[in-house]
Design a protein around this motif. Structure first.
Motif, PDB file in Angstrom:
ATOM      1  N   SER A   1      56.587  38.690  49.103  1.00  0.00           N
ATOM      2  CA  SER A   1      55.133  38.810  49.084  1.00  0.00           C
ATOM      3  C   SER A   1      54.599  38.495  50.484  1.00  0.00           C
ATOM      4  CB  SER A   1      54.586  37.794  48.076  1.00  0.00           C
ATOM      5  OG  SER A   1      53.193  37.856  47.992  1.00  0.00           O
TER       6      SER A   1
ATOM      7  N   PHE B   1      48.697  40.558  52.941  1.00  0.00           N
ATOM      8  CA  PHE B   1      48.363  41.512  51.876  1.00  0.00           C
ATOM      9  C   PHE B   1      47.383  40.879  50.894  1.00  0.00           C
ATOM     10  CE2 PHE B   1      48.848  42.763  47.466  1.00  0.00           C
ATOM     11  CZ  PHE B   1      48.541  44.109  47.531  1.00  0.00           C
ATOM     12  N   ILE B   2      47.699  39.676  50.464  1.00  0.00           N
ATOM     13  CA  ILE B   2      46.878  39.024  49.434  1.00  0.00           C
ATOM     14  C   ILE B   2      45.430  38.906  49.906  1.00  0.00           C
ATOM     15  CG2 ILE B   2      46.499  36.845  48.187  1.00  0.00           C
ATOM     16  CD1 ILE B   2      49.582  36.466  48.240  1.00  0.00           C
TER      17      ILE B   2
ATOM     18  N   SER C   1      42.518  41.210  48.179  1.00  0.00           N
ATOM     19  CA  SER C   1      41.726  40.506  47.160  1.00  0.00           C
ATOM     20  C   SER C   1      40.638  39.582  47.692  1.00  0.00           C
ATOM     21  CB  SER C   1      42.676  39.662  46.297  1.00  0.00           C
ATOM     22  OG  SER C   1      43.208  38.592  47.053  1.00  0.00           O
TER      23      SER C   1
ATOM     24  N   CYS D   1      37.716  38.148  30.792  1.00  0.00           N
ATOM     25  CA  CYS D   1      36.916  37.758  31.955  1.00  0.00           C
ATOM     26  C   CYS D   1      35.412  37.829  31.692  1.00  0.00           C
ATOM     27  CB  CYS D   1      37.251  38.641  33.152  1.00  0.00           C
ATOM     28  SG  CYS D   1      38.866  38.285  33.831  1.00  0.00           S
TER      29      CYS D   1
ATOM     30  N   ARG E   1      55.247  39.968  41.917  1.00  0.00           N
ATOM     31  CA  ARG E   1      54.667  40.109  43.256  1.00  0.00           C
ATOM     32  C   ARG E   1      53.265  40.723  43.240  1.00  0.00           C
ATOM     33  NH1 ARG E   1      55.606  44.774  46.706  1.00  0.00           N
ATOM     34  NH2 ARG E   1      55.534  44.264  48.940  1.00  0.00           N
ATOM     35  N   ASP E   2      53.053  41.683  42.306  1.00  0.00           N
ATOM     36  CA  ASP E   2      51.767  42.388  42.280  1.00  0.00           C
ATOM     37  C   ASP E   2      50.599  41.502  41.847  1.00  0.00           C
ATOM     38  OD1 ASP E   2      53.038  44.655  43.046  1.00  0.00           O
ATOM     39  OD2 ASP E   2      53.010  45.629  41.071  1.00  0.00           O
TER      40      ASP E   2
ATOM     41  N   HIS F   1      50.973  37.646  41.336  1.00  0.00           N
ATOM     42  CA  HIS F   1      51.219  36.193  41.327  1.00  0.00           C
ATOM     43  C   HIS F   1      50.118  35.386  42.018  1.00  0.00           C
ATOM     44  CE1 HIS F   1      52.837  35.260  45.539  1.00  0.00           C
ATOM     45  NE2 HIS F   1      52.621  36.553  45.580  1.00  0.00           N
ATOM     46  N   PHE F   2      49.318  36.056  42.816  1.00  0.00           N
ATOM     47  CA  PHE F   2      48.297  35.374  43.625  1.00  0.00           C
ATOM     48  C   PHE F   2      46.909  35.383  42.995  1.00  0.00           C
ATOM     49  CE2 PHE F   2      48.790  39.844  44.679  1.00  0.00           C
ATOM     50  CZ  PHE F   2      47.498  40.312  44.601  1.00  0.00           C
ATOM     51  N   ILE F   3      46.776  36.082  41.870  1.00  0.00           N
ATOM     52  CA  ILE F   3      45.430  36.422  41.399  1.00  0.00           C
ATOM     53  C   ILE F   3      44.592  35.245  40.885  1.00  0.00           C
ATOM     54  CG2 ILE F   3      44.221  37.674  39.567  1.00  0.00           C
ATOM     55  CD1 ILE F   3      45.994  40.006  39.984  1.00  0.00           C
ATOM     56  N   PHE F   4      45.194  34.385  40.044  1.00  0.00           N
ATOM     57  CA  PHE F   4      44.371  33.457  39.257  1.00  0.00           C
ATOM     58  C   PHE F   4      44.384  32.003  39.702  1.00  0.00           C
ATOM     59  CE2 PHE F   4      45.103  36.706  35.810  1.00  0.00           C
ATOM     60  CZ  PHE F   4      43.779  37.034  35.608  1.00  0.00           C
TER      61      PHE F   4
ATOM     62  N   ILE G   1      44.499  46.178  31.450  1.00  0.00           N
ATOM     63  CA  ILE G   1      44.657  44.721  31.614  1.00  0.00           C
ATOM     64  C   ILE G   1      45.024  44.230  30.219  1.00  0.00           C
ATOM     65  CG2 ILE G   1      43.683  42.567  32.508  1.00  0.00           C
ATOM     66  CD1 ILE G   1      41.270  44.216  33.496  1.00  0.00           C
TER      67      ILE G   1
ATOM     68  N   PHE H   1      40.641  48.720  39.213  1.00  0.00           N
ATOM     69  CA  PHE H   1      39.704  48.793  40.322  1.00  0.00           C
ATOM     70  C   PHE H   1      38.858  50.076  40.209  1.00  0.00           C
ATOM     71  CE2 PHE H   1      37.982  48.955  44.446  1.00  0.00           C
ATOM     72  CZ  PHE H   1      38.214  47.765  45.109  1.00  0.00           C
TER      73      PHE H   1
ATOM     74  N   ALA I   1      36.856  38.652  40.849  1.00  0.00           N
ATOM     75  CA  ALA I   1      38.235  39.135  40.678  1.00  0.00           C
ATOM     76  C   ALA I   1      38.779  39.631  41.994  1.00  0.00           C
ATOM     77  CB  ALA I   1      38.303  40.243  39.640  1.00  0.00           C
TER      78      ALA I   1
ATOM     79  N   MET J   1      36.091  44.844  45.267  1.00  0.00           N
ATOM     80  CA  MET J   1      35.382  45.345  44.071  1.00  0.00           C
ATOM     81  C   MET J   1      33.920  44.884  44.106  1.00  0.00           C
ATOM     82  SD  MET J   1      37.621  44.668  40.707  1.00  0.00           S
ATOM     83  CE  MET J   1      37.395  45.739  39.339  1.00  0.00           C
TER      84      MET J   1
ATOM     85  N   ASN K   1      40.600  34.245  41.234  1.00  0.00           N
ATOM     86  CA  ASN K   1      39.992  34.754  40.005  1.00  0.00           C
ATOM     87  C   ASN K   1      40.140  33.680  38.933  1.00  0.00           C
ATOM     88  OD1 ASN K   1      39.375  36.086  37.628  1.00  0.00           O
ATOM     89  ND2 ASN K   1      40.542  37.933  38.106  1.00  0.00           N
TER      90      ASN K   1
END
Ligand code: COA
Length: 381
Positions: free
Chosen positions: A58, A62-63, A67, A163, A202-203, A205-208, A244, A274, A307, A311, A338
């Motif tokens: 990762s 990118f993250i 985002s 959400c 990887r897609d 793991h960083f979101i929440f 989702i 998105f 999120a 967006m 998020n």
């Protein structure tokens, strides 16, 4: 028409509880990449033989670019960052102790009650509106109602619209006030999102991140001369989508081979989400504005679901007809990531004090379902 203040719903206060631990992108990516290294080393033979796909590292860059997220608060940091675990480790509590989800809600709720100067006994109803309940029953909301010492003649229940849960909860609470079923309703949004996030993916793991928020909705006559937010209107929309999804549920044990499968955690087609959610949300807001007779120039601030920064930029741009500044559409993604239903409420809680009496704004959430909710508010006092 006769307007009866005891049936007119307003937002009188909000509360926020932030867990003590924060994980930066750097820390998260370092542990993920160590996991990748260990996995690839362990499966070196099979990877070489083409039987197993090597995992890809990762990246912090990118993250942040994809985002806007730079860090997230979590209930347990050590388990998430341990490459041998890659999940929070939250010990189960005995039944006679307050459950962790209720604890997050109670902490946020106490702040809201304190801000409003309200005694918990004056609260007639509690709605726990969140994307994951930690058990089937009894309802987390009823536990919160008891822990706070709310009106014993009142009622409480859980609801889940992922959400969008907070805005769906606000409309439900406002309807209870309008109908005379309750004069004071607490909507709590405890979100331990780290518990349903796949930290090995990887897609995503960083979101929440984890957090608790609370919104107090009361009849106008309860707030007397206190500053509050008039609810100008609420609007909800849902449209089914599998993009989702989380298949965790009470029937999982009936097919034991499925327990622990990746689809029992959060999964998404992020690109599709998105592309499909941005126009849906922008259309909902614009239709709602038109029905309320509001113009873009009437809006002082948007508190959007948190999120993805890109967006939010697109949605705010469509609503305001120009690129929104941080002042017009504040984000908390950099520090909170998020937090599902809590995101727009954190944005509101942290960025509403500077508005003046008469200023109008929008609380808007959106996500799985698909679902979206808009709540237009105007500051009074
Ligand atoms: N580190 C480095 N690269 C990564 C990565 C990571 N952690 N994750 C994915 N990538 C790569 C992909 O492999 C892909 O590479 P390729 O172009 O070589 O194929 C590239 O980055 C783009 O991936 P993609 O998934 O298309 O990224 P994106 O720009 O769509 O951003 C999201 C991903 C999830 C941030 C974004 O789609 C999003 O926020 N969607 C909405 C999510 C949402 O709101 N969900 C609601 C949750 S409640």
């Amino acid at each position: 028409m006769l307007v009866r203040a005891h049936y007119t719903p307003v937002i009188s206060a909000t509360g926020l509880y932030t867990p003590p631990h924060s994980i930066t992108n750097e820390e998260l990516v370092a542990s993920f990449n160590l996991y990748v290294e260990l996995y690839n080393a362990e499966h070196a033979g099979a990877i070489e033989a083409g039987e197993v796909l090597a995992l890809t590292p990762s990246s912090v860059e990118f993250i942040e670019k994809a985002s806007g997220i730079k860090a997230r608060f979590v209930v347990d940091k050590a388990g998430i960052l341990d490459p041998a675990i890659m999940a929070p480790r939250i010990p189960e509590r005995p039944n006679d102790e307050l459950s962790i989800l209720a604890e997050l809600a109670v902490r946020a709720a106490r702040q809201a009650l304190e801000q409003a100067g309200r005694d918990p006994a004056q609260v007639d109803a509690v709605i726990c509106a969140a994307s994951n309940m930690q058990r089937a029953y009894p309802a987390i909301a009823i536990e919160v109602q008891a822990a706070l010492g709310c009106n014993p003649e009142g009622f409480a229940f859980d609801m889940n619209v992922a959400c969008s849960s907070a805005t769906f909860g606000i409309q439900t609470a406002a309807d209870f006030v309008r109908a005379g079923h309750a004069s004071s309703v607490l909507v709590v949004n405890p979100e331990i999102c780290s518990g349903h996030l796949n930290f090995k993916d990887r897609d995503s793991h960083f979101i929440f991140g984890d957090v608790g928020t609370a919104v107090l909705i009361e009849a106008e006559d309860r707030v007397a001369n206190q500053p509050h937010w008039e609810i100008l209107g609420t609007k909800l929309k849902t449209q089914f989508s599998n993009n989702i999804r989380n298949n965790f549920g009470f029937l999982n044990h009936t097919a034991p081979e499925g327990i622990g499968a990746k689809d029992k955690l959060f999964v998404q087609e992020g690109r599709k989400v998105f592309k499909e959610v941005v126009p849906m949300v922008a259309a909902l807001i614009l239709e709602h504005m038109e029905s309320l007779g509001l113009e873009a120039t009437d809006l002082r601030r948007l508190w959007l679901h948190q999120a993805n920064a890109n967006m939010n930029r697109l949605i705010a741009g469509k609503v305001l007809s120009h690129e929104a500044s941080e002042d017009e559409s504040p984000t908390v993604l950099d520090t909170y990531a998020n937090t599902s239903s809590a995101g727009s409420i954190i944005a509101f809680h942290k960025n509403c004090d500077d508005l003046k009496s008469g200023d109008t704004g929008l609380i808007c959430s959106f996500g799985a379902g698909y679902s979206a909710g808009s709540v237009f508010v105007r500051k009074v006092g």
